[in-house]
Design a protein around this motif. Structure first.
Motif, PDB file in Angstrom:
ATOM      1  N   VAL A 148      -2.061   7.569   8.723  1.00 52.03           N
ATOM      2  CA  VAL A 148      -1.087   6.217   9.023  1.00 52.03           C
ATOM      3  C   VAL A 148      -2.323   5.112   8.276  1.00 52.03           C
ATOM      4  O   VAL A 148      -2.669   4.575   7.069  1.00 52.03           O
ATOM      5  CB  VAL A 148       0.334   5.813   9.462  1.00 52.03           C
ATOM      6  N   ASP A 149      -3.659   5.232   8.724  1.00 46.37           N
ATOM      7  CA  ASP A 149      -4.289   4.543   8.906  1.00 46.37           C
ATOM      8  C   ASP A 149      -4.914   4.682   7.549  1.00 46.37           C
ATOM      9  O   ASP A 149      -5.184   3.671   6.332  1.00 46.37           O
ATOM     10  CB  ASP A 149      -4.818   3.754  10.094  1.00 46.37           C
ATOM     11  N   THR A 150      -5.336   5.667   7.283  1.00 47.74           N
ATOM     12  CA  THR A 150      -6.484   6.354   6.796  1.00 47.74           C
ATOM     13  C   THR A 150      -5.989   5.250   5.179  1.00 47.74           C
ATOM     14  O   THR A 150      -5.943   4.920   4.496  1.00 47.74           O
ATOM     15  CB  THR A 150      -6.090   7.639   6.368  1.00 47.74           C
ATOM     16  N   GLU A 168       3.533   2.145   3.387  1.00 49.19           N
ATOM     17  CA  GLU A 168       4.296   0.708   3.273  1.00 49.19           C
ATOM     18  C   GLU A 168       5.888   0.642   2.411  1.00 49.19           C
ATOM     19  O   GLU A 168       6.710   0.512   2.042  1.00 49.19           O
ATOM     20  CB  GLU A 168       3.588  -0.477   2.866  1.00 49.19           C
ATOM     21  N   ASN A 211       0.882  -1.034  -0.293  1.00 47.32           N
ATOM     22  CA  ASN A 211       0.130   0.373   0.598  1.00 47.32           C
ATOM     23  C   ASN A 211       0.644   0.886  -0.223  1.00 47.32           C
ATOM     24  O   ASN A 211       2.245   1.337   0.221  1.00 47.32           O
ATOM     25  CB  ASN A 211      -1.164  -0.110   1.415  1.00 47.32           C
ATOM     26  N   ALA A 265      -3.083   3.527   4.211  1.00 51.85           N
ATOM     27  CA  ALA A 265      -2.668   2.117   4.864  1.00 51.85           C
ATOM     28  C   ALA A 265      -3.744   1.405   4.429  1.00 51.85           C
ATOM     29  O   ALA A 265      -3.890   0.690   3.970  1.00 51.85           O
ATOM     30  CB  ALA A 265      -2.069   1.496   5.808  1.00 51.85           C
ATOM     31  N   GLY A 266      -5.280   2.769   3.890  1.00 50.88           N
ATOM     32  CA  GLY A 266      -6.666   1.341   4.071  1.00 50.88           C
ATOM     33  C   GLY A 266      -6.646   1.134   2.652  1.00 50.88           C
ATOM     34  O   GLY A 266      -6.164   1.205   1.997  1.00 50.88           O
ATOM     35  N   LYS A 276       2.412  10.606   9.992  1.00 49.30           N
ATOM     36  CA  LYS A 276       2.648  10.058  10.920  1.00 49.30           C
ATOM     37  C   LYS A 276       1.503  11.021  11.951  1.00 49.30           C
ATOM     38  O   LYS A 276       1.164  10.665  12.890  1.00 49.30           O
ATOM     39  CB  LYS A 276       3.963   9.316  11.263  1.00 49.30           C
TER      40      LYS A 276
END
Length: 181
Positions: free
Chosen positions: A59-61, A38, A35, A63-64, A54
């Motif tokens: 990050v989570d968004t 990554e 993603n 990487a979603g 960060k």
């Protein structure tokens, strides 16, 4: 035997043409199976962007599942900002402003450069690109380079296009896009 050797030779030449490989970014291979986050963490040219993502809690968004198009400014792009700007934006009390700036680099769909170029042509030379941050970038092109203009009149050039990710695409840019504040 000759037909087997010929078939193997033809397969060897055909294999690389079946799928184009992603360009290297910041000295690192970019994998379409990884993603956006990554891949970005491996680019030496995007350490400031990764730190900002960060600090903004994105990050989570990113990487979603997406799909996303990220116009990814390089370290040099961030260095063009006035002295102290990046350090100030990374402070916890400026998280909302940083988030706004970063999400003005993200589109909520995957858009490859050929498709964007087509939209620019269809719109007579300029195409509005609405971002997840509520900004509208104006896309145009000059020769083979796609250009983006932000709401403050800053112009970025896409220096590396079509870096395919598992959850979208990255286009590397040479200027940070800023929203109207």
């Amino acid at each position: 035997m000759k037909s087997t050797a010929l078939a193997l030779t033809l397969m060897a030449f055909a294999a690389p043409m079946q799928a184009a490989e992603n360009p290297m970014v910041g000295g690192a291979a970019m994998y379409d199976t990884k993603n956006i986050v990554e891949n970005a963490v491996n680019s030496a040219d995007h350490t400031t962007l990764v730190a900002a993502v960060k600090a903004a809690g994105l990050v989570d968004t990113l990487a979603g599942p997406g799909p996303f198009t990220v116009f990814a400014p390089t370290n040099e792009a961030f260095a063009k900002l006035p002295a102290g700007t990046v350090e100030n934006l990374l402070k916890p009390e400026n998280k909302d402003t940083l988030t706004k700036i970063l999400t003005c680099h993200v589109v909520g769909k995957a858009v490859m450069s050929d498709a964007l170029r087509g939209m620019i042509m269809d719109d007579g030379g300029k195409h509005p690109v609405p971002t997840l941050g509520g900004c509208t970038l104006q896309a145009s092109y000059e020769g083979d380079k796609i250009m983006l203009e932000d709401e403050m009149g800053n112009v970025a050039t896409v220096t590396i296009a079509d870096v395919v990710q598992s959850n979208g695409v990255i286009h590397v840019i040479d200027t940070v896009m800023l929203p109207k504040m």
